[in-house]
Design a protein around this motif. Structure first.
Motif, mmCIF file in Angstrom:
data_model
loop_
_atom_site.group_PDB
_atom_site.id
_atom_site.type_symbol
_atom_site.label_atom_id
_atom_site.label_comp_id
_atom_site.label_asym_id
_atom_site.label_seq_id
_atom_site.Cartn_x
_atom_site.Cartn_y
_atom_site.Cartn_z
ATOM 1 N N LYS A 28 0.934 -1.113 -0.013
ATOM 2 C CA LYS A 28 0.228 0.115 -0.063
ATOM 3 C C LYS A 28 0.914 1.215 -0.148
ATOM 4 O O LYS A 28 0.760 2.167 -0.851
ATOM 5 N N ALA A 29 1.957 1.162 0.601
ATOM 6 C CA ALA A 29 2.768 2.610 1.067
ATOM 7 C C ALA A 29 3.454 2.591 -0.301
ATOM 8 O O ALA A 29 3.848 3.880 -0.977
ATOM 9 N N SER A 30 4.115 1.526 -0.734
ATOM 10 C CA SER A 30 4.807 1.664 -1.993
ATOM 11 C C SER A 30 4.098 2.165 -3.317
ATOM 12 O O SER A 30 4.544 2.962 -4.182
ATOM 13 N N ARG A 31 2.738 1.466 -3.423
ATOM 14 C CA ARG A 31 2.044 1.828 -4.759
ATOM 15 C C ARG A 31 1.597 3.559 -4.509
ATOM 16 O O ARG A 31 1.248 3.926 -5.608
ATOM 17 N N ALA A 62 13.505 6.936 -8.947
ATOM 18 C CA ALA A 62 12.011 6.503 -8.386
ATOM 19 C C ALA A 62 12.348 5.249 -7.445
ATOM 20 O O ALA A 62 11.952 4.952 -6.272
ATOM 21 N N LEU A 63 13.361 4.303 -7.954
ATOM 22 C CA LEU A 63 13.816 3.215 -7.206
ATOM 23 C C LEU A 63 14.605 3.485 -6.044
ATOM 24 O O LEU A 63 14.396 2.997 -4.836
ATOM 25 N N THR A 64 15.329 4.673 -6.259
ATOM 26 C CA THR A 64 16.189 5.123 -4.979
ATOM 27 C C THR A 64 15.504 5.836 -4.056
ATOM 28 O O THR A 64 15.486 5.384 -2.936
ATOM 29 N N ALA A 65 14.381 6.510 -4.464
ATOM 30 C CA ALA A 65 13.338 7.068 -3.567
ATOM 31 C C ALA A 65 12.704 5.786 -2.738
ATOM 32 O O ALA A 65 12.588 6.219 -1.493
ATOM 33 N N HIS A 66 12.440 4.771 -3.338
ATOM 34 C CA HIS A 66 11.686 3.879 -2.773
ATOM 35 C C HIS A 66 12.532 3.078 -1.469
ATOM 36 O O HIS A 66 11.933 2.947 -0.406
ATOM 37 N N ARG A 67 13.790 3.029 -1.874
ATOM 38 C CA ARG A 67 14.813 2.289 -0.909
ATOM 39 C C ARG A 67 15.015 3.282 0.109
ATOM 40 O O ARG A 67 15.630 2.611 1.126
ATOM 41 N N GLU A 68 14.790 4.505 0.026
ATOM 42 C CA GLU A 68 15.146 5.437 0.871
ATOM 43 C C GLU A 68 13.893 5.911 1.728
ATOM 44 O O GLU A 68 14.164 6.652 2.780
#
Length: 96
Positions: A28-31, A62-68
């Motif tokens: 939910k948070a990732s989406r 966007a992937l970096t933002a997700h991982r951070e």
């Protein structure tokens, strides 16, 4: 260019349902992230301890933002990873 992630988790015995519960929150948070185009966790029908995650991000940023993100650090790294026997992550790009 879109970036794809395929992750494989092997959950410790007895922790399968806890990981599934956490994945509802994580998904939910990732989406909801602006650069997340898809976040799809699935569980093996033959082995409920095996979880695959299919993720798609707009680009590397966007992937970096997700991982951070706070939810990645708190839920994935902080709560899920200790419940796993194995974890592999493959970052991919489209070829066709």
């Amino acid at each position: 260019m879109a970036v794809y992630v395929v992750a494989r988790w092997l959950v410790k015995p007895g922790e399968e349902e806890r990981v599934a519960e956490l994945l509802h929150e994580i998904a939910k948070a990732s989406r909801a992230e602006p650069g997340c185009l898809d976040y799809r966790p699935v569980r093996s029908m033959a082995n409920p301890a095996e979880v695959l995650l299919f993720e798609e991000y707009a680009d590397d940023a966007a992937l970096t933002a997700h991982r951070e993100s706070e939810h990645f650090r708190a839920l994935v790294l902080g709560q899920v990873v200790p419940l796993l026997e194995e974890r592999s992550v493959t970052i991919c790009e489209a070829i066709a």
